[in-house]
Design a protein around this motif. Structure first.
Motif, short mmCIF file in Angstrom:
data_model
loop_
_atom_site.label_atom_id
_atom_site.label_comp_id
_atom_site.label_asym_id
_atom_site.label_seq_id
_atom_site.Cartn_x
_atom_site.Cartn_y
_atom_site.Cartn_z
N ARG A 113 0.61 -1.24 -0.08
CA ARG A 113 0.23 0.08 -0.05
C ARG A 113 0.87 1.13 -0.02
N LYS A 115 0.22 5.52 0.48
CA LYS A 115 -0.66 6.40 0.49
C LYS A 115 -0.06 7.75 0.72
N SER A 116 -0.32 8.72 0.13
CA SER A 116 0.48 9.94 0.26
C SER A 116 -0.73 11.29 0.06
N MET A 117 -0.36 12.28 0.74
CA MET A 117 -0.97 13.48 0.75
C MET A 117 -0.28 14.69 1.00
N VAL A 118 -0.29 15.74 -0.03
CA VAL A 118 0.38 16.90 0.08
C VAL A 118 -0.68 18.19 0.08
N SER A 119 -0.14 18.96 0.88
CA SER A 119 -1.48 20.29 1.10
C SER A 119 -0.52 21.50 1.06
N SER A 121 1.01 24.79 -0.87
CA SER A 121 1.63 25.45 -2.10
C SER A 121 2.61 24.71 -2.77
N ASN A 124 5.70 21.11 -7.16
CA ASN A 124 5.83 20.23 -8.01
C ASN A 124 5.30 18.81 -7.17
N PHE A 125 4.53 18.01 -7.92
CA PHE A 125 4.34 16.59 -7.25
C PHE A 125 4.01 15.87 -8.35
N LEU B 43 8.55 15.45 -5.42
CA LEU B 43 7.55 16.37 -4.80
C LEU B 43 8.34 17.54 -4.26
N VAL B 45 6.99 20.87 -2.09
CA VAL B 45 5.77 21.66 -1.61
C VAL B 45 6.16 22.52 -0.34
N GLY B 47 3.94 23.67 2.88
CA GLY B 47 2.77 23.20 3.31
C GLY B 47 2.81 21.65 4.00
N SER B 48 1.80 21.04 4.32
CA SER B 48 1.78 19.65 4.85
C SER B 48 1.97 18.59 3.88
N MET B 49 2.73 17.56 4.48
CA MET B 49 2.65 16.23 3.46
C MET B 49 2.48 15.13 4.31
N SER B 50 1.99 13.93 3.88
CA SER B 50 2.02 12.70 4.71
C SER B 50 1.95 11.95 3.91
N SER B 51 2.73 10.54 4.04
CA SER B 51 2.78 9.21 3.25
C SER B 51 2.87 8.30 3.92
N HIS B 52 2.53 7.12 3.53
CA HIS B 52 2.83 5.82 4.27
C HIS B 52 2.70 4.71 3.34
N GLN B 53 3.88 3.87 3.21
CA GLN B 53 3.93 2.84 2.36
C GLN B 53 4.30 1.64 3.08
#
Lengths: 137, 277
Positions: A113, A115-119, A121, A124-125, B43, B45, B47-53
């Motif tokens: 699995r 999962k990632s989240m960027v929020s 400004s 580049n992503f 990436l 950025v 701001g905030s970031m979270s990731s889980h592998q």
């Protein structure tokens, strides 16, 4: 009489060869397997951005052609701005069960699995995810 | 003369039959294990970031067991990789590559190959930080086997000695892990392991590396934060075809750094394999 003996020996040889070849075929089984692959992307409250996404999937093929998924997502600022603003979430997952030969007990299991989240400004992503799978006999 | 010809033909037929039969006794094509799952992330950025592998690969030389001992000659390996990262603000640039390949590997190949480089700078108004935890574990186990069966049954041997005609049973555990919190600096980790070998000469291996350096573009001569590493190896093995323990080993290495980090690097490699003589 000797010629008859030689012919008999040759006949026995061919019978044995044919038997071995049939046995060889019977071992070339396609083992059991079960695969699941999942992917999703969400964009939340994006204000200005350039989105580039590509998805390729091969699910029907000839013998020897592996199953495959190729996914790419890229979020960048639009021309004339420094940053894309908002939230990007990705979720890739999969699981695999597979056996050897005619065995019905799993001989290999995979679970993954990502999962990632960027929020905020986003300058580049980019994320790429590739999955290929093929039986090799 | 004719009798000699018959003898020669019989001998040739016998050799032919033997060679065909031998080829048929080679390990058959049960190789469904051919999945390759590479992924990459780039990436940058503010701001905030979270990731889980997470990734887990269990491989059995035959079929799975619900419990109890492995059969004679059976082996089993399990790999667990976990990576988690969060930031609650600030600047983050990251390059991440994770290659997962469940197939049989040669020397130098890996079933899990992770490389991550992250550069972080805090947002002083928020006092933000980057937190990350990364771990790679490998467990291997095998029952004793006759060396004449080695090519048929062993996929990942992790013993050093062959006594008589037998290779002893074994249980081995390897771990490389780190946990890091930074307010500024650059963090690089490499986690690699091989749990499935293409033949008996391919050893099991786990390699873990971590490096922390200043982010020169920020103008600060040091990285700021804390980092901890954990490296572990345990092994127990038998000799020959007995169930008695013949050798045990245990190794542990834990390091913690905290404060202004000008340079911090640690590397850990463990390999183990059968060497037939």
């Amino acid at each position: 009489m000797k010629q008859v003996r030689i012919i008999l020996i040759i006949l026995i040889f061919f019978i044995l060869i044919i038997h071995v070849q049939v046995m060889g075929e019977s071992w070339s089984v396609y083992p059991a397997f079960e695969d699941h692959v999942h992917g999703s992307v969400s964009l939340v409250n994006m204000q200005s951005f350039a989105l580039d996404s590509k998805l390729k999937a091969r699910v029907v093929g000839e013998d020897g052609v592996p199953a495959g998924i190729d996914y790419m997502i890229s979020v960048t600022p639009i021309n004339g701005t420094d940053r894309a603003v908002g939230t990007v979430m990705t979720d890739f997952a999969g699981s695999v069960l597979e056996a050897r030969g005619t065995n019905q007990d799993p001989s290999a299991t995979n679970e993954w699995r990502d999962k990632s989240m960027v929020s905020g400004s986003i300058v580049n992503f980019m994320k790429t995810f590739t999955y290929t799978s093929g039986i090799q006999l | 003369m004719n009798r000699k010809i018959v003898y020669v033909i019989c001998l040739c037929l016998f050799l032919l039959i033997i060679s065909v039969s031998t080829a048929d006794r080679l390990p058959n094509g049960t190789n469904t294990t051919n999945r390759q799952i590479p992924s990459e992330t780039y990436l940058e950025v503010i701001g905030s970031m979270s990731s889980h592998q997470t990734y887990q690969l269990d491989t059995y030389s035959n079929g799975s067991h619900d419990g109890g001992f492995l059969d004679d000659g059976e082996t089993y390996s399990s790999v667990v990789y976990k990576n988690a990262m969060t930031t609650n603000g600030g600047y983050l640039a990251q390059s991440k590559g994770l290659k997962l390949d469940e197939g049989a590997q040669q020397k130098g190949g890996y079933n899990v190959d992770s490389k991550i480089v992250s550069t972080y700078l805090t947002d002083p108004e928020k006092g933000s930080k980057m937190s990350t935890a990364d771990s790679l574990e490998l467990f291997t186990s095998g029952n004793w086997t006759n060396t004449s069966d080695i090519n048929k049954t062993i996929r990942n041997p992790v013993v050093q000695g062959i006594i008589g005609d037998y290779i002893g049973g074994f249980n081995s555990y390897y771990k490389g892990a780190s946990a890091t919190e930074l307010t500024s600096g650059q963090l690089a980790t490499i986690a690699q392991t091989r749990s499935v070998g293409s033949d008996t000469s391919v050893p099991a291996e786990l390699h873990y590396l971590i490096g922390i350096h200043p982010d020169t573009s920020s103008g600060m001569p040091y990285a700021a934060g804390t980092s901890r590493t954990d490296f572990v190896m345990t092994n127990e093995e038998g000799a020959g075809n007995t169930t008695e323990m013949a050798s045990t080993k245990a190794m542990s290495d834990t390091t913690t750094v905290d404060g202004q980090i000008f340079s911090f690097g640690k590397s850990y490699t463990v390999t183990s394999g059968v060497s037939p003589t």
